[in-house]
Structure formats: structure tokens, C-alpha cells
Enzyme design. Structure first.
Site, PDB file in Angstrom:
ATOM      1  N   CYS A   4       0.932  -1.171  -0.020  1.00 50.69           N
ATOM      2  CA  CYS A   4      -0.277  -0.069   0.020  1.00 50.69           C
ATOM      3  C   CYS A   4       1.022   1.244   0.166  1.00 50.69           C
ATOM      4  O   CYS A   4       1.516   1.514   1.125  1.00 50.69           O
ATOM      5  CB  CYS A   4      -1.047   0.022   1.366  1.00 50.69           C
ATOM      6  SG  CYS A   4      -1.841   1.540   1.407  1.00 50.69           S
ATOM      7  N   CYS A  36      -0.513   4.167   2.397  1.00 44.73           N
ATOM      8  CA  CYS A  36      -0.642   4.246   3.758  1.00 44.73           C
ATOM      9  C   CYS A  36      -0.193   2.904   4.068  1.00 44.73           C
ATOM     10  O   CYS A  36       1.193   2.295   3.885  1.00 44.73           O
ATOM     11  CB  CYS A  36      -1.743   4.702   4.220  1.00 44.73           C
ATOM     12  SG  CYS A  36      -3.399   3.944   3.554  1.00 44.73           S
ATOM     13  N   SER A  37      -0.904   1.989   4.624  1.00 48.08           N
ATOM     14  CA  SER A  37      -0.579   0.751   4.912  1.00 48.08           C
ATOM     15  C   SER A  37      -1.653  -0.354   4.977  1.00 48.08           C
ATOM     16  O   SER A  37      -1.887  -1.157   5.755  1.00 48.08           O
ATOM     17  CB  SER A  37      -0.004   0.409   6.349  1.00 48.08           C
ATOM     18  OG  SER A  37      -0.790   1.152   7.372  1.00 48.08           O
ATOM     19  N   CYS A  38      -2.568  -0.069   3.988  1.00 51.32           N
ATOM     20  CA  CYS A  38      -3.876  -1.005   3.809  1.00 51.32           C
ATOM     21  C   CYS A  38      -3.430  -2.423   3.662  1.00 51.32           C
ATOM     22  O   CYS A  38      -2.417  -2.871   3.008  1.00 51.32           O
ATOM     23  CB  CYS A  38      -4.609  -0.399   2.642  1.00 51.32           C
ATOM     24  SG  CYS A  38      -5.320   1.213   2.909  1.00 51.32           S
TER      25      CYS A  38
END
Lengths: 88, 194
Positions: free
Chosen positions: B102, B105-107
Site C-alpha cells: 500500500c 499508507c498501510s492498507c
């Protein structure tokens, strides 16, 4: 109704919008191919302003050489319809 | 906040945000703790591994998993759909290797993969995975043949990805539990063979 079909060549818009967007900068202006349609989802650029606007989302495959000028891999991104325009 | 991150600058930022929400009367400390406890009590890479092992032993389940990840997760009792995302499972083959990132962000499908590893959230991984995946994979100890096609899936929207690794050839005769024990969270992200 969806504007683009699987297999269509599309270009990610070059816009640099004010505020939030989920269109990554590295894809802007680049051409890819629609892999599939992912359904209809809230456009985050508007949702962040409290405005509900749903759009079709497309999985779009970008060749690394198109994004970076080199490389043999591909990168697949989800694109809300308003992030895209027709590519010649 | 759960323990172990108290020294990180981000912990102080999260705490300030929590305090604002609590001050606004939107939530209480106890409610936040309860939600986090619930999430992390059931979120584990063993869930994703279970789905992979089922797909390796049941071709009909594999087909359903690739066609509709949310329904296939729910079939095994995992609430992949409860957070409103679309679960897309991508299958590794002899010629194609998939990898998840991602960049924004950090999905990440926490319910199926557990809490994301710190490297998954690092700027280095997020910027390099889309630019030079082969080099990143090599640093994870995964050297792919030159002719393997690499597909990097950037989870920039409401789609969450899970990699279906290739079934090991030596797995003949192994049952589903034994197969599931072969699958790691890195394998489900695509930074390991399985």
C-alpha cells in the site's frame, strides 16, 4: 453504467488536486489497461469533505516501463472513474 | 493502546487523537480497548493460511476464492467483509508472482493476515516495492527466475489483497492442518514463496 470496459487503454489524470486523493502521484499521466471493474465505491476525494459521491472503480495495470522508464514487472492500481481519461 | 509501542512518536500522536475523541464524547477509553482486543483476538495469519490450505486441497474452493474472496473467507468463518472492503485473492503460478503493497499508507487485510509487519508500513518498502520489486524480494531471500512475471498490487482503494502461494510439490498426502502450517504471513503478502 461504466465508462471504460475491461481491456480499455486509459490514462491517469495529471491533476494535482487540493486535499485528499487516492490517486498516487507516481501513476499520474501514465497509460495502463483496465483489468476489471471493482464495483462502485465512495470517491474518497469527496467523502473527506463530507460529500457522498459513488463512482465505478477500475483495476488498471501499468507496465513498469511506462511508470519508471524501465523494469519488466507491472503495477496494478485501483482507479476511481474520475481519475481516468481515454488514452489513444 | 496495546503495549510495546509506548516509546514511538506515533504512539504519542495516536494518544492525542484518542484524547480528542474521548473529550468530544465520541468514544471512551474502555470502548477503544474493547474494539482493539476484539480485532487482535481473532486477526491472525493462521486465518489466511487456512484459506490457502483449503484452496490447495479443494479445487472448487480455490475457484470460489479467486472469484469472490469475501464469500470464500466467510465460508471458513472469517469476517473479511465486515470492514467493508473487497477481498481480492491473487494466485501465484509457475510463471507469475504476486506481491502486495500500500504505497499511500498501510492498507492490508488484518483479519486474515494479523497485525501488519513494521516493514510493510515502512517508507522503504512502500516506495521500493512498486519500483524495484525483484530487488526487494531478493532482500527477503526470494530469488525469482528472470522470466517470472511480477505483479505488484497497490492497495490504494477499498480492495484488500491476499496472495495464494503455489502449492509445494512435496505436499502430496499432507492434510489441511499440515499444509496451513507451511504458510507464513510473508507468503500471504508475496515476500516469501509461501
Amino acid at each position: 453504467m461504466t465508462r471504460f470496459a475491461a481491456g480499455a487503454r486509459v490514462r491517469a489524470r495529471c491533476a494535482d488536486p487540493e486535499g485528499h486523493t487516492r490517486l498516487p502521484r507516481y501513476a499520474r499521466g501514465h497509460v495502463g489497461e483496465v483489468l476489471e471493474i471493482r464495483g462502485t465505491w465512495q470517491l474518497p476525494d469527496q467523502a473527506v469533505r463530507g460529500v457522498s459521491q459513488r463512482e465505478p472503480v477500475y483495476a488498471v495495470r501499468f507496465p513498469a516501463a511506462e511508470l519508471w522508464g524501465s523494469g519488466s514487472h507491472s503495477v496494478i492500481l485501483d482507479m476511481w472513474e474520475s481519475y481516468l481519461e481515454e488514452a489513444p | 493502546m496495546s503495549g510495546g509501542h509506548g516509546e514511538l512518536p506515533v504512539a504519542a500522536r495516536v494518544r492525542r487523537l484518542e484524547e480528542r475523541l474521548i473529550a468530544a464524547g465520541l468514544v471512551t477509553d474502555d470502548e477503544l480497548d474493547e474494539v482493539l482486543a476484539q480485532v487482535f483476538a481473532s486477526a491472525a495469519p493462521a486465518n489466511g493460511a487456512r484459506m490457502v490450505a483449503r484452496a490447495w486441497t479443494d479445487p472448487a474452493y480455490r475457484d470460489r476464492l479467486l472469484a469472490d474472496g469475501n464469500a470464500a473467507a466467510a465460508e471458513l468463518g472469517f469476517g473479511a467483509g465486515s470492514h467493508g472492503y473487497l477481498l481480492k485473492v491473487v494466485e501465484n503460478t509457475a510463471s507469475v508472482h504476486n506481491m502486495i503493497v500500500c504505497t499511500l499508507c498501510s492498507c492490508y487485510p488484518t483479519a486474515l493476515l494479523g497485525p501488519s509487519p513494521s516493514w510493510y508500513k515502512s517508507f522503504a518498502y512502500r516506495s521500493r516495492a512498486v519500483r524495484e520489486p525483484r530487488g526487494v524480494l531478493a532482500e527477503f531471500g526470494l530469488e525469482l527466475p528472470d522470466d517470472t512475471e511480477i505483479r505488484v498490487w497497490d492497495a490504494n482503494s477499498e480492495t484488500r489483497y491476499l496472495v495464494l502461494p503455489q502449492r509445494p510439490e512435496a505436499a502430496d498426502g499432507m492434510d489441511e492442518n499440515a499444509l496451513a502450517s507451511l504458510v507464513t504471513s510473508n507468503g500471504l503478502i508475496g515476500t516469501a514463496v509461501r
